[in-house]
Design an enzyme around this catalytic site. Structure first.
Site, PDB file in Angstrom:
ATOM      1  CE  LYS A  13      -2.032  -0.853   4.008  1.00 22.97           C
ATOM      2  NZ  LYS A  13      -1.435  -2.123   4.453  1.00 22.97           N
ATOM      3  NE  ARG A  86      -3.043  -1.038  10.795  1.00 25.48           N
ATOM      4  CZ  ARG A  86      -2.041  -0.571  10.064  1.00 25.48           C
ATOM      5  NH1 ARG A  86      -2.085   0.624   9.569  1.00 25.48           N
ATOM      6  NH2 ARG A  86      -1.003  -1.329   9.820  1.00 25.48           N
ATOM      7  NE  ARG A 120       8.166  -3.308   5.971  1.00 19.68           N
ATOM      8  CZ  ARG A 120       6.863  -3.023   6.051  1.00 19.68           C
ATOM      9  NH1 ARG A 120       6.230  -2.524   5.015  1.00 19.68           N
ATOM     10  NH2 ARG A 120       6.211  -3.237   7.165  1.00 19.68           N
ATOM     11  NE  ARG A 153       7.792  -0.985   9.929  1.00 20.87           N
ATOM     12  CZ  ARG A 153       6.642  -0.743   9.267  1.00 20.87           C
ATOM     13  NH1 ARG A 153       6.683  -0.183   8.060  1.00 20.87           N
ATOM     14  NH2 ARG A 153       5.485  -1.047   9.787  1.00 20.87           N
ATOM     15  NE  ARG A 164       2.896  -4.846  11.344  1.00 19.57           N
ATOM     16  CZ  ARG A 164       3.804  -4.654  10.397  1.00 19.57           C
ATOM     17  NH1 ARG A 164       4.944  -5.300  10.424  1.00 19.57           N
ATOM     18  NH2 ARG A 164       3.561  -3.815   9.423  1.00 19.57           N
TER      19      ARG A 164
HETATM   20  P1  AMP Z   1       1.958   0.501   9.068  1.00 21.92           P
HETATM   21  O1  AMP Z   1       3.197   1.215   8.668  1.00 21.92           O
HETATM   22  O2  AMP Z   1       0.721   1.016   8.363  1.00 21.92           O
HETATM   23  O3  AMP Z   1       2.082  -0.998   8.974  1.00 21.92           O
HETATM   24  O4  AMP Z   1       1.696   0.847  10.610  1.00 21.92           O
HETATM   25  C1  AMP Z   1       2.639   0.468  11.595  1.00 21.92           C
HETATM   26  C2  AMP Z   1       1.962   0.401  12.951  1.00 21.92           C
HETATM   27  O5  AMP Z   1       1.415   1.684  13.307  1.00 21.92           O
HETATM   28  C3  AMP Z   1       0.784  -0.554  13.038  1.00 21.92           C
HETATM   29  O6  AMP Z   1       1.171  -1.898  13.257  1.00 21.92           O
HETATM   30  C4  AMP Z   1       0.032   0.028  14.242  1.00 21.92           C
HETATM   31  O7  AMP Z   1       0.680  -0.294  15.446  1.00 21.92           O
HETATM   32  C5  AMP Z   1       0.201   1.536  14.034  1.00 21.92           C
HETATM   33  N1  AMP Z   1      -0.896   2.067  13.206  1.00 21.92           N
HETATM   34  C6  AMP Z   1      -0.816   2.538  11.937  1.00 21.92           C
HETATM   35  N2  AMP Z   1      -2.009   2.948  11.490  1.00 21.92           N
HETATM   36  C7  AMP Z   1      -2.888   2.725  12.498  1.00 21.92           C
HETATM   37  C8  AMP Z   1      -4.283   2.905  12.651  1.00 21.92           C
HETATM   38  N3  AMP Z   1      -5.043   3.385  11.654  1.00 21.92           N
HETATM   39  N4  AMP Z   1      -4.869   2.560  13.839  1.00 21.92           N
HETATM   40  C9  AMP Z   1      -4.117   2.070  14.854  1.00 21.92           C
HETATM   41  N5  AMP Z   1      -2.804   1.845  14.773  1.00 21.92           N
HETATM   42  C10 AMP Z   1      -2.171   2.171  13.609  1.00 21.92           C
END
Ligand code: AMP
Length: 207
Positions: A13, A86, A120, A153, A164
């Protein structure tokens, strides 16, 4: 145009959002990137969310919704929401402060998600993403773009990846039903340029 990008972690994404945003002059709003930046800069927000994010859990709806609402209010362009909403709570809230023109669901099976996330690598300095197997940097451990150091990460470590995926299947996958007929599916198992092509053609964005 305003888009929501849904899909499991590792579906690409963020990669597509960055390309689409720069090609069509719209803003890429990634809640994950906002949180990571806050953690890096050790802000109050960063301190609040670090442990949750490192473990692969979700930040609270209240905090995340407020952050996104504030960010969208400051924009003068269309946007792509990458990683938001989410949960159904977030999706309900979003309806009250933004008009969405397209909801894309990036489809990818669990095994491919795990393989992608485990490989990654991210630049500490500029945030550019690599994959140890599919898109390695020219020099191992070093960013091609800026020479920064690459790292894994914390939430891409095996235990956090499992969590996740579980969180995604429990809390985020129900959004597919929430958006129903609005969803435009995209096969995220393909190469990035093919995914881009499918996106552009499904939304008639050729220009
Ligand atoms: P991502 O880079 O989108 O995979 O986000 C990394 C982490 O940020 C996720 O695993 C969550 O811990 C937190 N996070 C990102 N977006 C959200 C969201 N919309 N709601 C809650 N936690 C989020």
């Amino acid at each position: 145009m305003n888009f929501v990008f849904l899909g499991p972690p590792g579906a690409g994404k963020g990669t597509l959002a960055a390309v689409v945003a720069s090609r069509f002059g719209i803003s890429h709003v990634s809640t994950g990137a906002i949180f990571r930046e806050a953690i890096k800069n050790q802000t109050e927000l960063g301190k609040k969310v670090k442990a949750i994010i490192d473990s692969g859990g979700l930040v609270s709806d209240d905090l995340t919704v407020a952050l996104v609402q504030e960010r969208l209010a400051s924009l003068k362009t269309g946007f792509i929401l990458d990683g938001f909403p989410r949960t159904t709570g977030q999706a309900e809230a979003l309806k009250n402060f933004a008009k969405i023109d397209g909801v894309v669901n990036f489809e990818l099976d669990d095994d491919t998600v795990i393989r992608r996330l485990a490989g990654r690598r991210v630049c500490k300095n500029c945030g550019k993403n690599y994959h140890a197997e599919f898109t390695p940097p020219k020099v191992e451990g070093t960013c091609d773009a800026c020479g920064g150091e690459l790292y894994i990460r914390d939430d891409d470590k095996p235990e956090a990846i499992r969590k996740r995926l579980m969180v995604y299947n429990d809390q985020t996958a129900p959004l597919i039903e929430f958006y129903g007929d609005e969803i435009v599916p995209i096969d995220a198992s393909k190469a990035p340029d093919e995914v881009l092509e499918e996106f552009v053609s499904k939304f008639n964005l050729n220009n």
